[in-house]
Design a protein around this motif. Structure first.
Motif, PDB file in Angstrom:
ATOM      1  N   LEU B  50       0.829  -1.199   0.000  1.00  0.00           N
ATOM      2  CA  LEU B  50       0.000   0.000   0.000  1.00  0.00           C
ATOM      3  C   LEU B  50       0.861   1.246   0.000  1.00  0.00           C
ATOM      4  CD1 LEU B  50      -2.944  -0.991   2.377  1.00  0.00           C
ATOM      5  CD2 LEU B  50      -2.895  -0.909  -0.126  1.00  0.00           C
ATOM      6  N   SER B  51       1.972   1.215   0.753  1.00  0.00           N
ATOM      7  CA  SER B  51       2.825   2.418   0.777  1.00  0.00           C
ATOM      8  C   SER B  51       3.427   2.652  -0.601  1.00  0.00           C
ATOM      9  CB  SER B  51       3.922   2.274   1.827  1.00  0.00           C
ATOM     10  OG  SER B  51       4.889   1.340   1.397  1.00  0.00           O
ATOM     11  N   ASN B  54       0.799   4.282  -2.498  1.00  0.00           N
ATOM     12  CA  ASN B  54       0.510   5.619  -1.981  1.00  0.00           C
ATOM     13  C   ASN B  54       1.580   6.630  -2.332  1.00  0.00           C
ATOM     14  OD1 ASN B  54      -1.905   4.926  -0.890  1.00  0.00           O
ATOM     15  ND2 ASN B  54      -1.047   4.368   1.099  1.00  0.00           N
ATOM     16  N   GLU B  60      -5.311   9.214  -3.982  1.00  0.00           N
ATOM     17  CA  GLU B  60      -5.832   9.168  -2.619  1.00  0.00           C
ATOM     18  C   GLU B  60      -5.018   8.176  -1.822  1.00  0.00           C
ATOM     19  OE1 GLU B  60     -10.093   8.497  -2.272  1.00  0.00           O
ATOM     20  OE2 GLU B  60     -10.289   9.334  -4.305  1.00  0.00           O
ATOM     21  N   THR B  61      -4.788   8.491  -0.608  1.00  0.00           N
ATOM     22  CA  THR B  61      -4.063   7.579   0.259  1.00  0.00           C
ATOM     23  C   THR B  61      -4.976   6.400   0.565  1.00  0.00           C
ATOM     24  OG1 THR B  61      -2.888   9.424   1.214  1.00  0.00           O
ATOM     25  CG2 THR B  61      -2.863   7.349   2.437  1.00  0.00           C
ATOM     26  N   ILE B  62      -4.427   5.215   0.287  1.00  0.00           N
ATOM     27  CA  ILE B  62      -5.248   4.021   0.482  1.00  0.00           C
ATOM     28  C   ILE B  62      -4.943   3.451   1.842  1.00  0.00           C
ATOM     29  CG2 ILE B  62      -5.678   1.688  -0.375  1.00  0.00           C
ATOM     30  CD1 ILE B  62      -4.456   3.168  -3.092  1.00  0.00           C
TER      31      ILE B  62
END
Lengths: 527, 287, 104
Positions: B50-51, B54, B60-62
């Motif tokens: 995820l990072s 991101n 959008e930050t997930i």
């Protein structure tokens, strides 16, 4: 079967791993690419941002850069320093290496030297051993040889004794032969006498009367007619091969000559200007220098250049002895006392010989060449004088090795003669002077000299006449000068045909007749 | 224990592709490709994935709580080792050959079957699984005697991918000091589209000979089919059809390989188990 | 498709589950449950949450033999086979439940 499952598992796990590796590479590339793409995205987006942010960023980056440069500078400096130290260390290392190398070389050299030295030492040791062995061997040989030498010495002594014995027997045989001949002659003479007695005439009676009218005889029984100064040459003959070193009257009619022909010849005058040789004495290997004669025992002694002194008995014509001991030419010899003789030599030694035992009884070392000796001096019978090359006249008493008196003369002393009473000594020196010395005071009584008188040689003789009235000397130009002994006046000068130097003179015991010998074979009788 | 095999098992990896389907103004980002160790869990990997997504600009930050994961359109169990997930799917034809494709979806609500597992709860579940395995092996004698720090350490070795740490711990669990045999072997068998099967399987046959992994799997499946057979249904025939094929035709897949059927069960237990101490065998059709 | 079929099987095998609270967990009125063998522990957890009136934020932990928490997708068939307590011929799976973590 039992364990292959493990192998299978490991193999399969490995296979999967290999397969995944490829994918992993692909993944890796992809992630790089995506990162790059993302960066591009970011860059695009930031460009649209305000310049301020950019410049801020730029300033920050610049600062960072500056910081980086600073640290880089520091690092560079450090690097340089480090490089320097590395260089110095390298230098040191290389120096050390060089030193090490040289030391190693040195050590190698030393070790090689040591090795060679060791080898040499080994060699020396071996040599030493060999030498030692040789030495031992040599020692034993030396001992053997010494023994041999001793044996040989013994042999030699034996041989010498044998030789002496043989010599004696030879001499005896020779003498016996001579005696036989004598006897033959004697018997012949007797026959002749008997014959003559048978023919006795009045001439004999006349002779007897003549004999009665004869004047007194001298001590030797010779008729002394009084000294007469010779004026002419009665006869001249050549007797020798070369120089005639000495001439000597034996009695009124016979005389002996000796010289470089290595023989002593005995002559007889016939009273009419002739002479015959009656004896030849040999035994020397070199020329004779001086002759002396003892009438009582008829012994003739002669010194020779072969370093020996020889003694003959003229009665038997027998060689009595050969006296050897001098190291150089024997220049002079004289009978001395009874049964002795004194000889002088160029070896600077005076020897007194015991004639009975044929050996040297005393050696004197005057440290100068002896040119003449004189015996029968007045006072003590053992006193004798010697004339030397160093111009000194020495007197010895025959016992002490040191001279009892030394007189310095003006030149080398060539000849000595003693007056009949033994109190005066006639001395010829090389400075062409003849002196008369009083032996009681050692004072010079007279000096004899002449304008043309030159001393002929180192051994040229000067004599007193039989009656002690005159002094005679031969000159180098062949003339004979005669002085009055007492007045020192030159009485006569005899000039020979040849100009050969006169070596020796002898005044006839009767006082009438003077013999001279010269450098060139010639013997002259002056009357 | 066999160090070489354990090391190879530990080192084996699988290629994984994460794709984000979140919609949004810039469209979906590029997929995230990574090689994952087989022993790890999606619960551990998800934050990193995820990072990565991101990092994208203007996206959008997930958040982890807002996503669910799908493979082949089905929810993924985040609490089983990724190697097992891979092996389960690999027997089917994967979309891209050899690559586990995981879709990260942000659509709400999440399917009921999906359970989001955080790193913390993953740690708890891991520990419980190790305990369960030990319960099977030794009636939990070893785990109860372990130090308090030991279990977190085992987990940390998994988190940090540190084999040396793992090796020190796993030896305690696999080679108990008293040297007793395992009572039962913690073995889970995965047949496609079915919950895993598990049974009390001893190391040895009653006659004392060593049980092979093939035997053990066959027995577990036998037990399952017999229980199914008591209630014959339409679909049981379907399952039986898949299992009707000769048991020897089945391939026993674990760690991406065919495990030889004659491998002794105890060897598999000690060397082919995952860090959770279970041996996970996926049944595949014979090729 | 097949899993759906198996869940809707008409006569699945039933397994008795005996529940016991530990710690502060509320006591159930009905301690015995009968579940299908093909049910998983996860489905029981959902039922139990409802029975205990737990919110989404409350935790619920299930343990076997007061030792370990079995995997949530374990079926009761597996649980029964491995961990069932055999009492009167019938297999009963005994579970302990807690709202706080227990047994490490």
């Amino acid at each position: 079967m039992s364990k292959d499952y493990r192998k299978l598992i490991v193999q399969r796990l490995e296979d999967v791993k290999q397969k995944n590796k490829k994918i992993a590479v692909f993944y890796d590339n992809y992630s790089k690419l995506s990162a790059a793409v993302e960066k591009r995205h970011k860059y695009d987006s930031t460009r649209s941002d305000e310049n301020l942010k950019e410049s801020e960023e730029f300033a920050r980056v610049k600062e960072e850069m500056a910081e980086l440069y600073r640290s880089k500078c520091q690092n560079d400096q450090r690097l340089i320093n480090a490089n320097h130290s590395i260089l110095s260390f390298e230098k040191k290392t290389s120096a050390l290496l060089a030193e090490k190398k040289s030391l190693e070389e040195q050590s190698q050299k030393i070790s090689s030297k040591y090795a060679t030295a060791k080898v040499e030492i080994q060699k020396f040791l071996v040599d030493n051993e060999q030498l030692n062995d040789e030495r031992i061997a040599t020692n034993s040989t030396v001992t053997a040889l010494t023994k041999q030498i001793q044996e040989m010495e013994n042999d030699r002594i034996q041989f010498l004794n044998k030789i002496r014995q043989l010599n004696e027997t030879r001499i005896d045989l020779l003498n016996a032969e001579v005696a036989m001949e004598e006897r033959k002659r004697h018997s012949k003479m007797q026959e002749m006498i008997i014959k003559a007695v048978e023919e006795v005439t009045d001439t004999d009676l006349k002779l007897d009367a003549m004999l009665k009218a004869m004047p007194a005889t001298n001590s030797n029984g010779d008729l002394l007619l009084g000294d007469s100064i010779p004026s002419r040459a009665e006869f001249t003959f050549e007797c020798d091969e070369g120089e005639v070193n000495d001439v000597r009257w034996l009695d009124a009619e016979t005389f002996a000559t000796g010289g470089s022909d290595r023989k002593i010849k005995v002559w007889k005058t016939d009273g009419h200007g002739g002479q015959t040789r009656i004896e030849t004495l040999s035994g020397s290997n070199a020329s004779f220098t001086r002759i002396d004669y003892e009438r009582d025992r008829k012994l003739l002694i002669a010194s020779s250049n072969d370093k020996n002194v020889l003694v003959w008995n003229l009665d038997t014509s027998r060689l009595m002895s050969t006296l050897s001991g001098h190291a150089d030419q024997v220049t002079c010899v004289k009978f001395y006392q009874s049964h002795s003789a004194v000889s002088g030599s160029a070896d600077r030694i005076i020897k007194i010989w015991d004639l009975q035992n044929q050996r040297c009884s005393l050696s004197l070392f005057p440290a100068s060449k002896i040119l003449d000796v004189a015996t029968n001096l007045g006072g003590s019978p053992s006193l004798f004088a010697s004339g030397h090359f160093d111009k000194k006249l020495r007197f010895y008493d025959g016992r002490s090795v040191e001279p009892v008196k030394t007189v310095e003369m003006g030149g080398r002393i060539t000849s000595l003669d003693v007056s009949m009473n033994g109190c005066e000594l006639l001395i010829s020196t090389r400075d062409d002077t003849i002196s008369m010395l009083d032996l009681r005071t050692f004072q010079t009584l007279h000096c004899y000299s002449a304008e043309n008188y030159r001393t002929s040689s180192d051994t040229s003789r000067v004599i007193l006449s039989s009656g002690n009235e005159y002094v005679a000397a031969g000159s180098s130009n062949g003339s004979i000068f005669i002085w009055n002994k007492h007045s020192a006046k030159l009485e006569k000068r005899l000039t020979s045909s040849s100009e050969n130097a006169i070596f020796s003179l002898s005044w006839n015991p009767t006082g009438y007749g003077l013999l001279s010998s010269s450098k060139q074979k010639v013997v002259t009788l002056w009357k | 224990m066999d160090y070489e095999v354990s090391r190879k098992v530990w080192d084996s990896q699988i290629p994984v592709q994460f794709t984000l389907q979140a919609g949004g103004p810039l469209g979906d980002p590029l997929p995230y490709y990574t090689m994952l160790p087989r022993f790890t869990y999606l619960a551990l990997t998800l934050p990193k994935v995820l990072s990565s997504f991101n990092r994208r600009e203007n996206g959008e930050t997930i958040l982890a709580e807002k996503v669910h994961l799908e493979v082949n359109g089905a929810p993924v169990k985040m609490y089983i080792p990724v190697g097992v997930i891979y092996d389960q799917l690999n027997q089917k034809n994967l979309e891209s050959e050899g690559i586990l494709e995981i879709h990260v979806r942000t659509s709400q609500p999440a399917p009921l079957d999906f359970q989001m597992v955080s790193v913390d709860s993953m740690r708890a579940m891991f520990c419980q699984t190790v305990k369960e395995a030990d319960y099977l092996k030794t009636k939990a004698e070893v785990t109860s005697s372990l130090m308090k720090e030991d279990m977190p350490q085992l987990w940390q070795s998994v988190v940090n991918n540190n084999f040396d740490e793992y090796w020190g711990m796993i030896q305690k669990l696999m080679d108990p000091k008293d040297g007793k045999d395992f009572l039962h072997v913690p073995l889970r068998v995965y047949v496609k589209n079915q919950p895993f099967k598990q049974a009390l399987i001893t190391v040895k046959h009653p006659d004392g000979s060593l049980r092979t992994i093939g035997d053990a799997v066959s027995e577990i499946l036998q037990l399952s089919t017999s229980s199914e057979a008591s209630t014959p249904t339409s679909e049981s025939s379907a399952t039986s059809s898949s299992e009707a094929s000769s048991p020897d035709d089945r391939r026993l897949i674990s760690h991406g390989i065919d495990v030889p059927r004659h491998t002794p069960l105890i060897f598999a237990a000690k060397n082919l188990s995952y860090p959770d101490n279970f041996v996970h065998i996926v049944i595949a059709e014979a090729r | 498709m097949e899993s759906v079929a198996s869940e809707s099987a008409p006569k699945p095998k039933k397994i008795t589950v005996k529940l016991k609270n530990i710690g502060d967990a509320p006591v159930l009125k009905n301690k015995k449950l009968v579940v299908k063998a093909s049910d998983t522990l996860a489905s029981l957890t959902k039922v139990l949450r409802k029975m205990l009136n737990l919110t989404l934020h409350d935790s619920l932990f299930l343990y076997i033999d007061t030792t370990f928490a079995p995997s949530l997708d374990s079926t009761f068939e597996v649980l029964a086979r491995c961990y069932a307590v055999k009492t009167t011929g019938d297999e009963v799976v005994e579970l302990q439940y807690s709202t706080t973590p227990a047994y490490g």
